[in-house]
Design a protein around this motif. Structure first.
Motif, PDB file in Angstrom:
ATOM      1  N   VAL A 186      56.030  -1.565  57.894  1.00 33.96           N
ATOM      2  CA  VAL A 186      57.284  -0.924  58.273  1.00 33.96           C
ATOM      3  C   VAL A 186      57.329   0.528  57.824  1.00 33.96           C
ATOM      4  N   THR A 187      57.064   0.741  56.553  1.00 36.82           N
ATOM      5  CA  THR A 187      57.200   2.076  55.975  1.00 36.82           C
ATOM      6  C   THR A 187      56.440   2.147  54.667  1.00 36.82           C
ATOM      7  N   ARG A 188      56.208   3.337  54.195  1.00 33.88           N
ATOM      8  CA  ARG A 188      55.694   3.557  52.845  1.00 33.88           C
ATOM      9  C   ARG A 188      56.741   4.354  52.079  1.00 33.88           C
ATOM     10  N   ILE A 189      57.129   3.833  50.924  1.00 35.02           N
ATOM     11  CA  ILE A 189      58.122   4.501  50.079  1.00 35.02           C
ATOM     12  C   ILE A 189      57.412   5.042  48.851  1.00 35.02           C
ATOM     13  N   ALA A 190      57.473   6.351  48.641  1.00 34.55           N
ATOM     14  CA  ALA A 190      56.779   6.963  47.504  1.00 34.55           C
ATOM     15  C   ALA A 190      57.150   8.423  47.402  1.00 34.55           C
ATOM     16  N   PRO A 191      57.012   8.991  46.209  1.00 32.94           N
ATOM     17  CA  PRO A 191      57.045  10.442  46.128  1.00 32.94           C
ATOM     18  C   PRO A 191      55.885  11.005  46.945  1.00 32.94           C
ATOM     19  N   ASP A 192      55.956  12.266  47.299  1.00 37.16           N
ATOM     20  CA  ASP A 192      54.897  12.905  48.084  1.00 37.16           C
ATOM     21  C   ASP A 192      53.782  13.351  47.142  1.00 37.16           C
ATOM     22  N   ASN A 193      52.698  12.565  47.085  1.00 34.64           N
ATOM     23  CA  ASN A 193      51.604  12.879  46.174  1.00 34.64           C
ATOM     24  C   ASN A 193      51.033  14.268  46.408  1.00 34.64           C
ATOM     25  N   LYS A 194      50.856  14.621  47.662  1.00 34.89           N
ATOM     26  CA  LYS A 194      50.278  15.930  47.966  1.00 34.89           C
ATOM     27  C   LYS A 194      51.188  17.051  47.474  1.00 34.89           C
TER      28      LYS A 194
ATOM     29  N   ILE B  91      59.140   7.265  53.662  1.00 33.40           N
ATOM     30  CA  ILE B  91      60.336   7.605  52.894  1.00 33.40           C
ATOM     31  C   ILE B  91      59.871   8.309  51.630  1.00 33.40           C
ATOM     32  N   ILE B  92      60.177   9.588  51.551  1.00 35.66           N
ATOM     33  CA  ILE B  92      59.734  10.407  50.426  1.00 35.66           C
ATOM     34  C   ILE B  92      60.783  10.391  49.311  1.00 35.66           C
ATOM     35  N   VAL B  93      60.350  10.089  48.115  1.00 38.72           N
ATOM     36  CA  VAL B  93      61.247  10.026  46.958  1.00 38.72           C
ATOM     37  C   VAL B  93      61.206  11.369  46.225  1.00 38.72           C
ATOM     38  N   LYS B  94      62.357  11.950  46.043  1.00 42.95           N
ATOM     39  CA  LYS B  94      62.448  13.268  45.421  1.00 42.95           C
ATOM     40  C   LYS B  94      62.026  13.223  43.955  1.00 42.95           C
ATOM     41  N   SER B  95      61.267  14.237  43.536  1.00 42.65           N
ATOM     42  CA  SER B  95      60.786  14.313  42.159  1.00 42.65           C
ATOM     43  C   SER B  95      61.038  15.708  41.594  1.00 42.65           C
ATOM     44  N   ALA B  96      60.756  15.895  40.320  1.00 45.87           N
ATOM     45  CA  ALA B  96      61.032  17.164  39.638  1.00 45.87           C
ATOM     46  C   ALA B  96      59.781  17.681  38.942  1.00 45.87           C
ATOM     47  N   THR B  97      59.863  18.899  38.400  1.00 46.87           N
ATOM     48  CA  THR B  97      58.774  19.457  37.603  1.00 46.87           C
ATOM     49  C   THR B  97      59.326  20.029  36.299  1.00 46.87           C
ATOM     50  N   PHE B  98      58.472  20.078  35.284  1.00 40.61           N
ATOM     51  CA  PHE B  98      58.834  20.603  33.965  1.00 40.61           C
ATOM     52  C   PHE B  98      57.735  21.581  33.551  1.00 40.61           C
ATOM     53  N   ASP B  99      58.123  22.828  33.349  1.00 43.88           N
ATOM     54  CA  ASP B  99      57.111  23.871  33.173  1.00 43.88           C
ATOM     55  C   ASP B  99      57.159  24.606  31.842  1.00 43.88           C
ATOM     56  N   SER B 100      57.882  24.058  30.879  1.00 44.30           N
ATOM     57  CA  SER B 100      57.965  24.727  29.583  1.00 44.30           C
ATOM     58  C   SER B 100      58.426  23.744  28.516  1.00 44.30           C
ATOM     59  N   PRO B 101      58.165  24.037  27.240  1.00 39.93           N
ATOM     60  CA  PRO B 101      58.677  23.181  26.167  1.00 39.93           C
ATOM     61  C   PRO B 101      60.196  23.051  26.210  1.00 39.93           C
ATOM     62  N   GLU B 102      60.854  24.147  26.577  1.00 43.87           N
ATOM     63  CA  GLU B 102      62.317  24.128  26.623  1.00 43.87           C
ATOM     64  C   GLU B 102      62.814  23.181  27.715  1.00 43.87           C
ATOM     65  N   ALA B 103      62.178  23.221  28.880  1.00 49.12           N
ATOM     66  CA  ALA B 103      62.581  22.328  29.969  1.00 49.12           C
ATOM     67  C   ALA B 103      62.353  20.877  29.584  1.00 49.12           C
ATOM     68  N   ALA B 104      61.240  20.628  28.908  1.00 48.38           N
ATOM     69  CA  ALA B 104      60.941  19.263  28.479  1.00 48.38           C
ATOM     70  C   ALA B 104      61.945  18.776  27.448  1.00 48.38           C
TER      71      ALA B 104
END
Length: 338
Positions: free
Chosen positions: A148-156, A315-328
């Motif tokens: 039917v579908t693939r549900i996952a964040p966009d690996n690429k 179905i693409i699952v939205k994800s985030a990024t963390f680019d610094s100690p402060e963000a983490a």
């Protein structure tokens, strides 16, 4: 970065309005509810869901499979039959479980494949039995009309974010090494493709090599120890395809007398609590989250498929990024991580 208190399960578990759904539209493979008395068909019986799972594999997998279990509860009208693989790389046990679910005439099958190939015959059997199949996380090398579908964040896209950060961090390029996941998985190939696309055409980028560490911390450490010795510590950047391998790489860098985050920068994918803590300490330099919380999306797709409604093929699952100690640290303070 601005991340709300809802946390990974709220911010990152994407419900109907919050999901970023892309891809060509596809119907539910012509599947109809297999039991006239099931909840899907308006009866009192719960919807029987066969979950062909991977089982214990690390922080991300544990969080993802628990999210599925939390979504497909009896109170929500489901009877979830959980069938983890005998080991994270054991396809035979998965094929056996899938076949059993077809023979048992479950209403729907959720599949997270241990490897991409070898699923065509089983998927055909499910389609012939009018049992819709929904892929979770990993893709398979089979015709898209068999599921039917693939549900996952966009690996690429997730891996591309790593490459874009690396290209900005190292404008003149770098000697780099890639720690890969288990060979044969769609996610491994997709993460390579995304990262490679981001640095394509950039000058000064020298790929020293790539090797699997099977998603494991100890193997990541062992591989990087060998790589550093073989290259006289002349490695500036390591791309680890998951957090555990990246943490192992940081341990190897420290053991070699170098400072992770300074002498060697390490970027990882997943977004576990351990990785955010390592980023906050400076041991990691970049963490791209691969959101594991998409149980709500799976429930929605199952209900639509069983009702004969249109379900988007991806179905693409939205994800985030963390680019610094402060963000983490901000993320950790808000209770994020898993």
């Amino acid at each position: 970065m601005d991340i709300s208190k809802r946390g990974f399960r709220g911010l990152l578990t994407v419900a109907a309005a919050g999901a970023m759904v892309v891809g060509l539209s596809a119907c539910s493979g012509g599947a109809e509810p297999t039991g006239s008395g099931s909840a899907a068909a308006g009866g009192d019986k719960p919807i029987t869901v066969g979950f062909v799972a991977v089982g214990p594999e690390g922080g991300w997998r544990n969080a993802n499979e628990q999210a599925i279990k939390d979504a497909f509860t009896k109170d929500a009208g489901f009877d979830l039959k959980y069938a983890p693989a005998a080991s994270p790389s054991d396809q035979k046990s998965q094929l056996d479980a899938f076949s059993t679910f077809v023979n048992d005439e479950v209403d729907v099958i959720l599949l997270t494949a241990t490897e991409a190939s070898g699923w065509g015959d089983e998927l055909k059997k499910a389609k012939e039995a009018n049992i819709p199949v929904i892929l979770l996380d990993r893709g398979v090398d089979a015709s898209s009309d068999l599921y039917v579908t693939r549900i996952a964040p966009d690996n690429k896209q997730v891996a591309k974010s790593v490459g874009e950060w690396a290209a900005t961090t190292f404008p003149s390029g770098a000697n780099y090494f890639v720690l890969e996941g288990v060979p044969g998985l769609s996610v491994v190939n997709e993460r390579n493709e995304g990262f490679d696309a981001a640095i394509a055409g950039k000058s000064g980028w020298n790929k020293v090599g790539a090797q699997t560490a099977n998603w494991k911390t100890d193997e990541g450490k062992s591989v990087i120890e060998t790589v550093l010795k073989a290259n006289n510590n002349n490695i500036q950047f390591i791309f680890a395809q998951n957090d555990e391998m990246g943490i192992g790489a940081a341990q190897a860098v420290s053991a070699a007398g170098l400072k992770p985050g300074t002498d060697v920068k390490i970027a990882t994918i997943d977004g576990t609590k351990g990785a955010l803590e390592a980023l906050a300490k400076g041991d990691l330099s970049f963490v791209a989250q691969y959101n594991p919380f998409f149980g709500t999306d799976a429930v929605d797709a199952v209900k639509k498929a069983l009702a004969g409604e249109k379900v988007d093929s991806t179905i693409i699952v939205k994800s985030a990024t963390f680019d610094s100690p402060e963000a983490a640290q901000t993320a950790l303070d808000k209770g994020l991580g898993f």
